[in-house]
Design an enzyme around this catalytic site. Structure first.
Site, mmCIF file in Angstrom:
data_model
loop_
_atom_site.group_PDB
_atom_site.id
_atom_site.type_symbol
_atom_site.label_atom_id
_atom_site.label_comp_id
_atom_site.label_asym_id
_atom_site.label_seq_id
_atom_site.Cartn_x
_atom_site.Cartn_y
_atom_site.Cartn_z
ATOM 1 N N GLU A 188 44.136 2.179 30.466
ATOM 2 C CA GLU A 188 43.887 3.250 28.721
ATOM 3 C C GLU A 188 45.261 3.237 28.137
ATOM 4 O O GLU A 188 45.495 4.117 27.396
ATOM 5 C CB GLU A 188 44.079 4.140 29.992
ATOM 6 C CG GLU A 188 43.290 4.746 30.601
ATOM 7 C CD GLU A 188 43.242 5.741 31.558
ATOM 8 O OE1 GLU A 188 42.266 5.998 31.699
ATOM 9 O OE2 GLU A 188 43.849 6.730 31.962
ATOM 10 N N GLU A 381 37.482 2.049 36.511
ATOM 11 C CA GLU A 381 37.643 3.290 37.098
ATOM 12 C C GLU A 381 36.719 4.735 37.120
ATOM 13 O O GLU A 381 36.360 4.909 36.354
ATOM 14 C CB GLU A 381 39.228 4.992 36.054
ATOM 15 C CG GLU A 381 40.578 3.352 36.707
ATOM 16 C CD GLU A 381 41.911 4.524 36.269
ATOM 17 O OE1 GLU A 381 41.896 5.427 36.356
ATOM 18 O OE2 GLU A 381 42.825 3.456 36.032
#
Length: 486
Positions: A188, A381
């Site tokens: 991220e 994810e």
């Protein structure tokens, strides 16, 4: 059509949320070891849970109460990895996404030689995965940089971090690439401005250039490090693949009012900026204009542009938990999401933590990303945090989790039918672990229950939830079982 035969079903974990053993075998302190559990803070107040100051860091370094820092204990994967990998094998995993704790290999990040006990641990984990037939997907940096580098350099704001990370990455490639073909650079990477200390080791308020410039400099340096790592990986293992990893924050306009539509467009472009740089090897012109208007400057030096162009990624991976909306209305209702506070969508249900559930948004995200990048995609994810109850007979019934995953898998299948090249899917997380946002254990994601509460009490015994057997069948049938009830 259906999921392709090569599809990599699995799950995802991170070293700082599962390993524990924070002070064993030469490991140094990381930024994750400063994360404090705050039971009296509202779970929706992400900023309060993750507030970092020089004083909180000092307290973490001096503490004699490690129980206040849940990521230091994790779920003891460091000593129980064979048990956990055996459960993942029983689930039928084709792949497992895991990360390497940088401070386990280089305790301060300054060392010239690797900590042998640290790299040996990962060698043994990967060997066991290879033996079980589980393909590793390795994240190099998943919120685990050595604390020393944050204190000494204000993390990735400093260009010297590129060389220090490069040393770490090269050791990982040299020692671990024989066991692993698939790699990710930064988890991220777009989260620098949302939680700068966790993502980039930046302590808010400590930069002479100002926080916003520090965040931009940090991303540029990480983009350079990503490009160099992609090139270095190919030198060691030519058939290996390097991917980027971003938070997919798909944003809809709250209304069809043109101002809302435009604001949502800009929000989406801001989100895509990070992967744009790593996929295309250059900065989008609109973002450069935006930086100039804000008085910010990308710290380009000679050779940077060429490096970014040469070291582009092979595939694009992302996390997807929820979508959000945007509006010009300052009084619009807001709700928590994945490290953000977003305008609430009135058409969607929400989890116990306020995260809105939008399976169609996953399909939308896949189609958008594939159309934009024309590279293979990987959902690395996706999941839903919930409070699970253990019944008197020891069983854990979690139909809400099954419903969540089924709805998202069906939308993934539709994206594949539309022509999206999807490599695989790893749920977050297949086993209960410490939450990154609130440092809770009671916010459970797993198909496997871990007997531990928010304060570290419990046997750490592992138990299978009902969803374990459901996901096992999905993998066994390569998704065909999703249609059995239709």
């Amino acid at each position: 059509m259906a999921f392709p035969e090569y599809f990599l079903w699995g799950g995802a974990i991170a070293a700082n949320q599962v390993e524990g053993a924070w002070n064993e075998d030469g490991k140094g302190l990381s930024v994750a070891d400063c994360a404090v559990f705050k039971p009296n803070v509202d779970v929706s107040d992400y900023a309060a849970h993750n507030k970092v100051t020089p004083d909180t860091i000092r307290q973490a370094m001096e503490t004699r109460h490690p129980e206040d820092y849940p990521k230091r204990r994790g779920i003891d994967f460091y000593h129980r990895y064979k048990e956990d990998l055996a459960l993942f094998k029983e689930l039928g995993f084709k792949t497992l996404r895991l990360s390497i704790a940088w401070s386990r290999l280089f305790p301060t990040g300054e060392e010239e030689e690797v900590n042998e006990a640290g790299i040996a641990f990962y060698e043994e984990v990967l060997k066991e995965m290879n033996r079980l037939g589980i393909e590793p997907l390795i994240t190099l940096s998943h919120y685990e940089m050595p604390l020393h580098l944050a204190l000494e350099y204000n993390g990735w704001e400093d260009r010297r971090m590129v060389e220090k990370f490069g040393r770490f990455a090269r050791v990982c490639f040299e020692r671990l690439s024989p066991y692993a073909k698939y790699w990710l650079n930064f988890n991220e990477i777009d989260s620098i401005s949302r939680h700068p200390f966790t993502t980039a080791g930046i302590i808010p308020g400590q930069s002479k250039a100002g926080d916003e410039q520090a965040y931009l400099s940090a991303f540029h340096h990480q983009a350079l490090a990503s490009a160099q790592a992609a090139l270095d990986l190919k030198k060691v293992r030519p058939d290996a693949l390097m991917g980027c990893m971003v938070t997919k924050l798909t944003t809809y306009p709250l209304t069809c009012r043109p101002d809302d539509v435009y604001k949502a467009l800009r929000k989406n472009l801001d989100n895509l900026f990070f992967s744009d740089v790593m996929v295309f090897g250059e900065y989008p012109r609109l973002k450069l204009a935006d930086f100039k208007a804000q008085g910010l400057k990308v710290p380009f030096e000679e050779g940077d542009a060429e490096l970014l162009k040469k070291g582009t990624v092979d595939f694009v991976s992302f996390s997807y938990y929820m979508s959000m909306t945007e509006t010009t209305d300052p009084n619009a209702e807001r709700t928590p999401g994945n490290t953000i506070l977003a305008v609430k969508n009135p058409y969607l249900a929400s989890s116990e933590w306020g995260w809105q559930i939008d399976p169609v948004g996953l399909k939308t995200s896949l189609v958008e990303l594939y159309d934009r990048y024309k590279k293979p995609l990987f959902v690395v994810e996706n999941g839903m945090g919930a409070k699970d109850m253990v019944e008197e007979d020891g069983r854990i019934h979690d139909p809400y989790r099954v419903d969540y995953f089924r709805s998202h898998f069906l939308e993934m299948e539709k994206a594949i039918d539309a022509g999206v090249e999807l490599m695989g899917y790893t749920s977050w997380a297949p086993i209960d672990l410490i939450s990154v946002s609130t440092n809770q254990m009671s916010k459970r994601y797993g198909f496997i229950y871990v007997d531990q509460d928010d304060f570290g009490n419990g046997s750490l015994n592992r138990s299978k939830k009902d969803s374990f057997y459901w996901y096992q069948k999905v993998i066994e049938t390569n998704g065909r079982s999703l249609h059995e009830s239709e």
